[in-house]
Design an enzyme around this catalytic site. Structure first.
Site, PDB file in Angstrom:
ATOM      1  CG  ASP A   1      -3.120   4.629   0.749  1.00  5.64           C
ATOM      2  OD1 ASP A   1      -3.165   4.490  -0.478  1.00  5.64           O
ATOM      3  OD2 ASP A   1      -3.971   4.145   1.522  1.00  5.64           O
ATOM      4  CG  HIS A   2       0.770   6.280   4.837  1.00  5.38           C
ATOM      5  ND1 HIS A   2      -0.130   7.281   5.147  1.00  5.38           N
ATOM      6  CD2 HIS A   2       0.200   5.120   5.236  1.00  5.38           C
ATOM      7  CE1 HIS A   2      -1.182   6.749   5.742  1.00  5.38           C
ATOM      8  NE2 HIS A   2      -1.011   5.442   5.807  1.00  5.38           N
TER       9      HIS A   2
ATOM     10  CD  GLU B   1      -7.490  -0.104   1.199  1.00  8.30           C
ATOM     11  OE1 GLU B   1      -7.823   0.846   1.926  1.00  8.30           O
ATOM     12  OE2 GLU B   1      -6.507  -0.795   1.403  1.00  8.30           O
TER      13      GLU B   1
ATOM     14  CB  THR C   1      -5.693   4.523   9.623  1.00 10.40           C
ATOM     15  OG1 THR C   1      -5.596   3.492   8.629  1.00 10.40           O
ATOM     16  CG2 THR C   1      -5.738   3.862  11.001  1.00 10.40           C
ATOM     17  CB  THR C   2      -9.551   1.810   7.295  1.00 10.16           C
ATOM     18  OG1 THR C   2      -9.077   2.498   6.148  1.00 10.16           O
ATOM     19  CG2 THR C   2     -10.919   1.229   7.018  1.00 10.16           C
TER      20      THR C   2
ATOM     21  NE  ARG D   1       7.731  21.189   3.748  1.00 14.89           N
ATOM     22  CZ  ARG D   1       9.037  21.442   3.840  1.00 14.89           C
ATOM     23  NH1 ARG D   1       9.751  21.677   2.775  1.00 14.89           N
ATOM     24  NH2 ARG D   1       9.617  21.450   5.013  1.00 14.89           N
TER      25      ARG D   1
ATOM     26  CD  GLU E   1      -7.155  -6.310   2.999  1.00 18.74           C
ATOM     27  OE1 GLU E   1      -7.273  -6.237   1.755  1.00 18.74           O
ATOM     28  OE2 GLU E   1      -6.409  -5.582   3.667  1.00 18.74           O
TER      29      GLU E   1
ATOM     30  NE  ARG F   1      -9.369   8.470   4.526  1.00 19.95           N
ATOM     31  CZ  ARG F   1      -9.651   7.600   5.510  1.00 19.95           C
ATOM     32  NH1 ARG F   1      -8.933   6.507   5.660  1.00 19.95           N
ATOM     33  NH2 ARG F   1     -10.618   7.846   6.361  1.00 19.95           N
TER      34      ARG F   1
ATOM     35  CG  HIS G   1      -5.552  -1.633   9.275  1.00 21.21           C
ATOM     36  ND1 HIS G   1      -5.098  -0.993  10.396  1.00 21.21           N
ATOM     37  CD2 HIS G   1      -6.091  -0.670   8.482  1.00 21.21           C
ATOM     38  CE1 HIS G   1      -5.379   0.290  10.287  1.00 21.21           C
ATOM     39  NE2 HIS G   1      -5.974   0.525   9.141  1.00 21.21           N
ATOM     40  N   GLY G   2      -2.075  -2.617   9.906  1.00 21.52           N
ATOM     41  CA  GLY G   2      -1.214  -2.525  11.086  1.00 21.52           C
ATOM     42  C   GLY G   2      -0.076  -3.523  11.133  1.00 21.52           C
TER      43      GLY G   2
ATOM     44  N   GLY H   1       1.045  -1.396   4.404  1.00 22.68           N
ATOM     45  CA  GLY H   1       1.428  -0.069   3.954  1.00 22.68           C
ATOM     46  C   GLY H   1       2.277   0.698   4.928  1.00 22.68           C
ATOM     47  CG  HIS H   2       1.890   3.599   8.898  1.00 22.71           C
ATOM     48  ND1 HIS H   2       2.650   3.361  10.029  1.00 22.71           N
ATOM     49  CD2 HIS H   2       1.811   4.938   8.775  1.00 22.71           C
ATOM     50  CE1 HIS H   2       2.983   4.512  10.567  1.00 22.71           C
ATOM     51  NE2 HIS H   2       2.492   5.487   9.840  1.00 22.71           N
TER      52      HIS H   2
ATOM     53  CG  HIS I   1      -8.227   4.154   1.041  1.00 16.47           C
ATOM     54  ND1 HIS I   1      -8.389   4.010   2.400  1.00 16.47           N
ATOM     55  CD2 HIS I   1      -9.442   4.539   0.572  1.00 16.47           C
ATOM     56  CE1 HIS I   1      -9.635   4.300   2.736  1.00 16.47           C
ATOM     57  NE2 HIS I   1     -10.293   4.644   1.640  1.00 16.47           N
TER      58      HIS I   1
ATOM     59  NE  ARG J   1      -7.597  11.417   5.597  1.00 19.26           N
ATOM     60  CZ  ARG J   1      -8.109  10.859   6.702  1.00 19.26           C
ATOM     61  NH1 ARG J   1      -7.367  10.048   7.426  1.00 19.26           N
ATOM     62  NH2 ARG J   1      -9.328  11.110   7.085  1.00 19.26           N
ATOM     63  CG  HIS J   2      -3.638   8.919   1.655  1.00 17.53           C
ATOM     64  ND1 HIS J   2      -4.475   8.227   0.816  1.00 17.53           N
ATOM     65  CD2 HIS J   2      -3.893   8.473   2.920  1.00 17.53           C
ATOM     66  CE1 HIS J   2      -5.202   7.390   1.561  1.00 17.53           C
ATOM     67  NE2 HIS J   2      -4.885   7.528   2.829  1.00 17.53           N
TER      68      HIS J   2
ATOM     69  CG  ASN K   1      -1.821   1.129   1.355  1.00 13.85           C
ATOM     70  OD1 ASN K   1      -1.418   2.270   1.120  1.00 13.85           O
ATOM     71  ND2 ASN K   1      -3.062   0.885   1.714  1.00 13.85           N
TER      72      ASN K   1
END
Ligand code: PXP
Length: 253
Positions: free
Chosen positions: A18-19, A79, A109-110, A27, A160, A54, A203-204, A225-226, A52, A58-59, A16
């Site tokens: 996204d980040h 997503e 986050t979700t 920036r 999932e 959203r 997730h996580g 992802g994160h 994702h 936001r990302h 993922n």
């Protein structure tokens, strides 16, 4: 976790990105580019890329999805929330997979899984055109029997399983509760497979939590992802993905 006696399917890693977009947007410019990160992840052995879009953008942004579709060789897992706006975007781009997630503007986050059982009729109608357009429709759910039964009932191809609670309990040092959550995840994975659903999880997840999930033979894909992006800042994206794959493989064996 106990095996089923059947040959264990290969375990795919969806990365993922996204980040990378979170960092870019901090920036307001174009760097770092999430599409470049996706291509590097592909090069480093990711089996798929997840992004994702959203509601608040936001990302990931609309243009990122278009560029990912054009650039990627591996499948894109798109997503999104189950809204008409997102459905139209998915039907325009026709990604390999669409993963429906609950979305609340104020969340970081979700949080939690999709309420499939309570919203079955609407979701059945919502996913039908996506499946007709060729997308593998995945529902992001808590490891709860009614959600999984409802997902199978309305014609989803994939569930999932949300591993967020398991990871939070691990981080809090609540080992007994963590192990109970792992058992819930395993029971859910077995049920989903019995109902003909493909089983993914995510997730996580990080190095200290991925093993027990990767060891479940019913689970065929992890979406991470994160943690990977955080690790990439420290050691580089290629090494971070390679180490995650190594740990997944070791747990699988
Ligand atoms: N799977 C789903 C459905 C998600 O919503 C997310 C977070 O966007 C992930 C996996 C990845 O979670 P994390 O970034 O914590 O690895």
């Amino acid at each position: 976790m106990a095996g089923t006696g059947k040959a264990t399917a290969a375990l795919r890693l969806g990365v993922n990105i996204d980040h990378v977009a979170t960092l870019r947007n901090a920036r307001g410019g174009a760097h770092p580019d999430p599409v470049r990160a996706a291509l590097l992840a592909q090069e480093a052995g990711a089996d798929g890329i997840t992004a994702h879009l959203r509601e608040d953008r936001r990302h990931i942004r609309d243009d990122d999805i278009a560029r990912l579709m054009a650039a990627l060789r591996v499948p894109l897992n798109f997503e999104m929330a189950a809204t008409p706006e997102m459905q139209a975007i998915a039907l325009k781009h026709r990604p390999h997979a669409v993963c429906l997630v609950p979305e609340r503007r104020e969340e970081r986050t979700t949080e939690g899984g999709l309420e499939v059982a309570a919203d079955a009729e609407r979701l059945r109608d919502f996913i039908a055109p996506l499946a007709e357009a060729g997308a593998r429709v995945s529902l992001f759910v808590a490891p709860e029997e009614p959600q999984i039964e409802a997902a199978a009932e309305i014609g989803a191809a994939v569930v999932e399983l949300h591993t967020g609670s398991y990871c939070d309990l691990h981080a809090a040092g609540r080992d007994a509760a963590r192990d109970a959550e792992l058992r819930r995840l395993y029971t859910a994975a077995v049920l989903a497979q019995q109902l003909g659903l493909e089983v993914h999880a995510g997730h996580g997840l990080g190095f200290d939590t991925v093993g027990p999930i990767a060891a479940m033979p019913e689970v065929v894909e992890l979406n991470i992802g994160h943690f990977l992006m955080g690790e990439a800042v420290l050691v580089g994206l290629g090494p971070a993905i390679a180490e995650m794959r190594r740990q997944m493989q070791a747990a699988r064996a």
